[in-house]
Design a protein around this motif. Sequence first.
Motif, short mmCIF file in Angstrom:
data_model
loop_
_atom_site.label_atom_id
_atom_site.label_comp_id
_atom_site.label_asym_id
_atom_site.label_seq_id
_atom_site.Cartn_x
_atom_site.Cartn_y
_atom_site.Cartn_z
N GLU A 124 0.83 -1.21 0.00
CA GLU A 124 0.00 0.00 0.00
C GLU A 124 0.87 1.25 0.00
OE1 GLU A 124 -2.89 0.06 3.10
OE2 GLU A 124 -3.75 -1.88 2.57
N LEU A 125 1.94 1.24 0.81
CA LEU A 125 2.84 2.38 0.84
C LEU A 125 3.53 2.55 -0.50
CD1 LEU A 125 4.16 4.67 2.44
CD2 LEU A 125 5.87 3.02 3.25
N HIS A 126 3.94 1.43 -1.11
CA HIS A 126 4.57 1.49 -2.43
C HIS A 126 3.63 2.13 -3.44
CE1 HIS A 126 5.26 -0.25 -6.47
NE2 HIS A 126 6.52 -0.03 -6.18
N ALA A 127 2.36 1.75 -3.42
CA ALA A 127 1.38 2.30 -4.37
C ALA A 127 1.17 3.80 -4.14
CB ALA A 127 0.05 1.56 -4.25
N THR A 128 1.14 4.21 -2.88
CA THR A 128 0.92 5.63 -2.58
C THR A 128 2.13 6.46 -2.97
OG1 THR A 128 -0.45 4.92 -0.71
CG2 THR A 128 0.16 7.23 -0.79
N VAL A 129 3.33 5.94 -2.72
CA VAL A 129 4.55 6.63 -3.17
C VAL A 129 4.53 6.72 -4.70
CG1 VAL A 129 7.07 6.47 -3.33
CG2 VAL A 129 5.92 6.01 -1.16
N GLY A 130 4.08 5.66 -5.35
CA GLY A 130 3.97 5.70 -6.81
C GLY A 130 3.06 6.81 -7.29
N SER A 131 1.97 7.05 -6.58
CA SER A 131 1.06 8.14 -6.94
C SER A 131 1.73 9.50 -6.75
CB SER A 131 -0.22 8.06 -6.10
OG SER A 131 -0.92 6.86 -6.37
N LEU A 132 2.52 9.65 -5.68
CA LEU A 132 3.26 10.90 -5.47
C LEU A 132 4.25 11.13 -6.62
CD1 LEU A 132 4.11 10.76 -1.64
CD2 LEU A 132 2.60 12.41 -2.78
#
Length: 200
Positions: A124-132
Amino acid sequence: MTTRARHLRADAARNRESLLAAAEAEFADRGFDASIADIARRAGVAKGTVFRHFATKEELIAAIVSAHFAALMTVARELLDAPDPGAALLEFLTVAAEELQQHDLTFLQEVSEGTAAGTELRNELHATVGSLVDRARAAGAVRPDVTGTDVFVLICAPVHAVGFLPDPAPGMWRRYLSIIFDGLRPEGANPLPGPAPSWP
């Protein structure tokens, strides 16, 4: 819910937080050899209290790592609405480096990676960093060939770089974060060799 029930729930939450803090400190001092008895002693509770909250040492470690991942996730999600995507990405990397500077989670993360909760939160953190990163790239603040996974694996880099110095000055990791972030900018960038890393 009765007042007594609320008090009991609040007490249980405080006990859990106290145990997590004591366990993290004990693991930092002793590594995986830290015993549940040591952790209970540091937290000022009975050994059975630890097992009422966490069935195994691995479950306790996963809870520590998950709490830090969750804190970083909260920051990342809030920054998704920031007006300046480039500044938002830099702020997230700064907060993440500060967190890792205060809490060395490398060893604990390795132990917790096999747990379902730890893996889910990390993804989930990886996906959110990807969005940033996507927002920063679309705004022209990040070079077009940099991916979210590239940035995700660089989160620990500033703190690890400082670890090679015999006596680093306080905040030295900021120097290396600046070098890393400048490498993410499009100005003067050369094409990156090889394909971008994949994420399982």
